[in-house]
Design an enzyme around this catalytic site. Structure first.
Site, PDB file in Angstrom:
ATOM      1  N   SER A   1      40.473  38.269  36.113  1.00 54.30           N
ATOM      2  CA  SER A   1      39.417  37.556  35.379  1.00 54.30           C
ATOM      3  C   SER A   1      38.642  36.626  36.321  1.00 54.30           C
ATOM      4  O   SER A   1      39.157  36.199  37.361  1.00 54.30           O
ATOM      5  CB  SER A   1      40.048  36.756  34.244  1.00 54.30           C
ATOM      6  OG  SER A   1      40.954  35.825  34.792  1.00 54.30           O
TER       7      SER A   1
ATOM      8  N   PHE B   1      46.318  43.505  34.516  1.00 51.77           N
ATOM      9  CA  PHE B   1      47.137  44.335  33.631  1.00 51.77           C
ATOM     10  C   PHE B   1      46.448  45.640  33.246  1.00 51.77           C
ATOM     11  O   PHE B   1      47.115  46.602  32.889  1.00 51.77           O
ATOM     12  CB  PHE B   1      47.502  43.554  32.353  1.00 51.77           C
ATOM     13  CG  PHE B   1      46.407  43.531  31.318  1.00 51.77           C
ATOM     14  CD1 PHE B   1      46.235  44.597  30.446  1.00 51.77           C
ATOM     15  CD2 PHE B   1      45.513  42.469  31.238  1.00 51.77           C
ATOM     16  CE1 PHE B   1      45.201  44.597  29.512  1.00 51.77           C
ATOM     17  CE2 PHE B   1      44.492  42.461  30.312  1.00 51.77           C
ATOM     18  CZ  PHE B   1      44.332  43.522  29.443  1.00 51.77           C
TER      19      PHE B   1
ATOM     20  N   GLU C   1      52.196  40.672  35.600  1.00 51.44           N
ATOM     21  CA  GLU C   1      53.528  40.495  34.995  1.00 51.44           C
ATOM     22  C   GLU C   1      53.568  41.077  33.588  1.00 51.44           C
ATOM     23  O   GLU C   1      54.636  41.198  32.988  1.00 51.44           O
ATOM     24  CB  GLU C   1      53.928  39.007  34.986  1.00 51.44           C
ATOM     25  CG  GLU C   1      53.070  38.081  34.127  1.00 51.44           C
ATOM     26  CD  GLU C   1      51.773  37.617  34.808  1.00 51.44           C
ATOM     27  OE1 GLU C   1      51.187  38.382  35.608  1.00 51.44           O
ATOM     28  OE2 GLU C   1      51.340  36.485  34.526  1.00 51.44           O
TER      29      GLU C   1
ATOM     30  N   GLU D   1      33.487  37.511  27.891  1.00 45.83           N
ATOM     31  CA  GLU D   1      34.005  38.870  28.046  1.00 45.83           C
ATOM     32  C   GLU D   1      35.088  39.025  26.973  1.00 45.83           C
ATOM     33  O   GLU D   1      36.151  38.405  27.071  1.00 45.83           O
ATOM     34  CB  GLU D   1      34.624  39.032  29.438  1.00 45.83           C
ATOM     35  CG  GLU D   1      35.215  40.411  29.643  1.00 45.83           C
ATOM     36  CD  GLU D   1      35.956  40.549  30.966  1.00 45.83           C
ATOM     37  OE1 GLU D   1      36.647  39.611  31.377  1.00 45.83           O
ATOM     38  OE2 GLU D   1      35.846  41.628  31.580  1.00 45.83           O
TER      39      GLU D   1
ATOM     40  N   LYS E   1      51.280  42.141  44.303  1.00 40.82           N
ATOM     41  CA  LYS E   1      51.752  41.282  43.196  1.00 40.82           C
ATOM     42  C   LYS E   1      51.064  41.819  41.932  1.00 40.82           C
ATOM     43  O   LYS E   1      49.942  41.454  41.613  1.00 40.82           O
ATOM     44  CB  LYS E   1      51.345  39.831  43.470  1.00 40.82           C
ATOM     45  CG  LYS E   1      52.215  38.777  42.811  1.00 40.82           C
ATOM     46  CD  LYS E   1      52.313  38.861  41.311  1.00 40.82           C
ATOM     47  CE  LYS E   1      51.083  38.404  40.577  1.00 40.82           C
ATOM     48  NZ  LYS E   1      51.109  38.723  39.118  1.00 40.82           N
TER      49      LYS E   1
ATOM     50  N   CYS F   1      37.134  46.860  32.934  1.00 41.59           N
ATOM     51  CA  CYS F   1      36.092  45.968  33.444  1.00 41.59           C
ATOM     52  C   CYS F   1      34.741  46.673  33.455  1.00 41.59           C
ATOM     53  O   CYS F   1      33.720  46.037  33.646  1.00 41.59           O
ATOM     54  CB  CYS F   1      36.444  45.480  34.835  1.00 41.59           C
ATOM     55  SG  CYS F   1      36.408  46.791  36.028  1.00 41.59           S
TER      56      CYS F   1
END
Ligand code: NAD
Length: 497
Positions: A224, A147, A174, A381, A171, A279
């Protein structure tokens, strides 16, 4: 409003289930995304399969020309793209513009397809024998993206995969699928034949359908670590190529000789920009010596007074909300646990309210001092606007902390000492290293990837590694004997002795 799929050149709303997409500043669902079933994914794979034979034989220069047009369309539609990112992700428009620009640089790299795919040639590897290596597409590639960069991370993947002659199925996350779908539509408008790029929205069911289909030959994943590891294991067990980039905990060492004011402003941006949902966000500052730590904490606290938290369209804001209510609660839980486990909460962002956006998923900038390695908030994290400070006596001690951490994505050292910086760069167990550079995100013509549990697989994302990941080497050795010349059978291994 519904966010559909892009299959065989058409945006389609499947009859599958839907999931809410939130505007995180409002804290309200403003759209719905179609969640692809196995059948919907199979339609996308079939479309890619049909497009592949012609696309693999399209001259690289023609594929590259489409990328030139795509780059122009991204630039012309930048405002709309940044708006879509802002309303679904929450990041401020200037930050979204930076994300888009970093993505466009990958499209620029892909424009070099004829050069990137030139191959290798050796004349006279034997008498009248020539040999060359050719880089052929792998076939259908799937890209599964997180995301936090709904535009940049897809652009790390599909432009290079496509110019290498592959067909691609994206993909997206969402949680914020709108901008990813829109840039794919622009790629088709730029001239990609239908089926070369498809988008399927959805979650685990869609991902599993991609991984379990033998027609998909390679998988690029960013997200992740637990999901990255599971996807890497499943893909490779299915005989696919896989590169799976995972989570991070990025430390900055601040040496006693560093320019503290500069280090502070760099740390503020790198820790709190994009609400810490990068990240490569610097989430831990390791101060060498108590004097350095005291000065650092005092100045960071001072700098944090200017942080403005709010809605994406106001350029004056420093950062926006986090992505979901659940994630907001998770970030708050980590702050509370640090305090409970003995750290010092210097600036507490847990109870922030943004006027006009009271239901938004906001967390204010948070500064925590005296963090130690066994604390849960240090090991995890957090992925929020939280900067933790650790105090050590020596640079070796700081490096040991970093080297022993589960993740090895990015790191940085602030110092004026070239010898120390060189030693650090050489010996630190991390894939991307900054020297007085807080976010050492490699440019598009290098490649991006961490070490340890920040990356599963051998090749990094984008740049030269991506060309290798998205192609198979074939080596051809040829001889054209002169008419009438015959050689007898030889039963020993051919050599040039
Ligand atoms: P995530 O792992 O929850 O989701 C990533 C993608 O995987 C999404 O498309 C999601 O739909 C899919 N997914 C989620 N759970 C799945 C499951 N069980 N099975 C199959 N697919 C699944 O990650 P996120 O929350 O979207 O993104 C944030 C994470 O991504 C952070 O950990 C961040 O560090 C990481 N990240 C890493 C990099 C990098 O380059 N290393 C870059 C950006 C983000």
């Amino acid at each position: 409003m519904k966010v559909g799929h892009l299959i065989n050149g058409q945006v389609v709303e499947s009859q599958d289930s839907y999931q809410d997409v939130f505007n995180p500043a409002l804290g309200e669902a403003t759209k719905q995304v179609c969640m692809a079933s196995k059948q919907t994914v199979e339609q996308a794979i079939s479309s890619a399969q049909d497009a592949f034979p012609a696309w693999r034989n399209t001259p690289p220069v023609k594929r590259a020309r489409i990328m030139f047009r795509f780059k122009e369309l991204l630039e012309q539609n930048a405002e709309k793209i940044c708006h879509l990112i802002g309303e679904e992700h929450g990041k401020i428009v200037h930050d979204a513009a930076g994300e888009l620009q970093r993505g466009i640089e990958n499209v620029e790299y892909a424009c070099g397809a004829p050069e990137l795919l030139k191959g290798e040639f050796s004349k006279n590897v034997g008498p009248n024998i020539d040999s060359w290596s050719d880089f052929q597409p792998v076939g259908i590639v799937a890209g599964i993206t997180p995301f936090n960069f709904p535009v940049m991370v897809p652009l790390w993947m599909f432009p290079i995969a496509i110019v290498c002659g592959n067909c691609f199925i994206l993909k997206p996350s969402e949680k914020d699928p709108g901008a990813s779908l829109y840039i794919a539509q622009l790629a088709l408008e730029a001239g990609l034949p239908k089926g070369v790029l498809n988008v399927v929205n959805g979650g685990k069911e869609a991902v599993d359908a991609l991984l379990e289909d033998s027609r998909v030959k390679a998988v690029s994943f960013v997200g992740s670590t637990p999901v990255a590891e599971a996807i890497y294991r499943k893909s490779t067990a299915m005989g696919k190529r896989c590169q799976a980039l995972g989570g991070a905990k990025n430390h900055a060492i601040v040496m006693p000789d560093a320019d503290i004011d500069n280090a502070v402003s760099q740390l503020l941006g790198a820790a709190f920009g994009s609400s810490g949902e990068r990240c490569m966000a610097l989430s831990v500052a390791v101060a060498v010596g108590d004097q350095t730590a005291d000065a650092l904490v005092e100045k960071i606290q001072e700098g944090m007074r200017d942080l403005a938290v709010g809605e994406f369209s106001n350029k004056e804001n420093s950062f926006g909300p986090v992505i979901t209510r659940e994630h907001q609660q998770n970030v708050i839980k980590h702050i509370t646990s640090a305090e409970e486990q003995g750290a010092t909460l210097v600036v507490d962002g847990r109870n922030i309210t943004v006027p006009g956006y009271e239901q938004g998923f906001f967390v204010g900038g948070t500064l925590i001092d005296n963090v130690t390695p066994e604390m849960d908030s240090y090991r995890a994290e957090i992925f929020g606007p939280v900067l933790q400070v650790m105090r050590v006596e020596t640079m070796e001690e700081a490096m040991k902390l970093i080297n022993e951490h589960e993740y090895g994505n990015g790191t940085c050292i602030f110092t004026r000492d070239g010898e120390a910086a060189r030693y650090f760069a050489d010996n630190i167990e991390v894939g991307m290293v900054g020297i007085n550079i807080p976010l050492p995100v490699p440019v598009a013509y290098h490649s991006f990837g961490g070490w340890k549990r920040s990356l599963f697989g051998d090749l990094h994302a984008y740049g030269p590694d991506a060309v290798r990941f998205y192609t198979k080497r074939k080596t051809i050795t040829q001889r054209w004997p002169s008419a009438g010349v015959r050689e007898g059978a030889s039963f020993s291994m051919p050599t040039m002795k």
